[in-house]
Design a protein around this motif. Structure first.
Motif, PDB file in Angstrom:
ATOM      1  N   GLU A  10       0.718  -1.158   0.133  1.00 41.61           N
ATOM      2  CA  GLU A  10      -0.004  -0.032  -0.049  1.00 41.61           C
ATOM      3  C   GLU A  10       0.904   1.219  -0.151  1.00 41.61           C
ATOM      4  N   LEU A  11       1.957   1.277   0.795  1.00 42.16           N
ATOM      5  CA  LEU A  11       2.847   2.341   0.855  1.00 42.16           C
ATOM      6  C   LEU A  11       3.526   2.466  -0.724  1.00 42.16           C
ATOM      7  N   LEU A  12       3.712   1.613  -1.188  1.00 40.87           N
ATOM      8  CA  LEU A  12       4.277   1.716  -2.489  1.00 40.87           C
ATOM      9  C   LEU A  12       3.311   2.201  -3.568  1.00 40.87           C
ATOM     10  N   SER A  13       2.416   1.754  -3.392  1.00 37.50           N
ATOM     11  CA  SER A  13       1.167   2.234  -4.265  1.00 37.50           C
ATOM     12  C   SER A  13       0.858   3.849  -4.255  1.00 37.50           C
ATOM     13  N   ARG A  14       0.718   4.059  -2.875  1.00 34.98           N
ATOM     14  CA  ARG A  14       0.599   5.476  -2.761  1.00 34.98           C
ATOM     15  C   ARG A  14       1.504   6.387  -3.124  1.00 34.98           C
TER      16      ARG A  14
END
Length: 106
Positions: A10-14
């Motif tokens: 999720e961090l990478l996606s954001r």
């Protein structure tokens, strides 16, 4: 509590979507190896025992971050802000600290 792989995804996606504000996250023992997180704001986050080997944290805000036991080998910390961060028990072997703001006690 360990950071779940879904948190890292999720961090990478954001981050890929352009977000840079990741304050107060719990990323204990997260595997962030070789990731580009340049300019991210992790202030107040817990990165204890995180694997940040080879990560790009240039210009990142790491104010008040917990890094106890973290691996920052080969990590790019150019112009990163490490205000109020204890670097005791942190592996900074070959880390790039050019123009980083580093606490005086470290």
């Amino acid at each position: 509590m360990l950071a779940k792989p879904t948190y890292v995804k999720e961090l990478l996606s954001r981050y890929t979507a352009g977000q840079r504000d990741f304050r107060n996250l719990n990323l204990i023992a997260a595997n962030l190896r070789n990731l580009n997180l340049s300019g991210a704001n992790f202030s107040g986050s817990n990165l204890a025992k995180a694997n940040l080997t080879g990560a790009n944290l240039s210009q990142a805000n790491l104010t008040d971050v917990v890094l106890t036991g973290a691996n920052l080998t080969n990590t790019n910390l150019t112009r990163a802000n490490l205000t109020n961060v204890s670097l005791n028990d942190v592996d900074l072997n070959r880390a790039i600290l050019r123009s980083a703001i580093i606490p005086q006690s470290s």
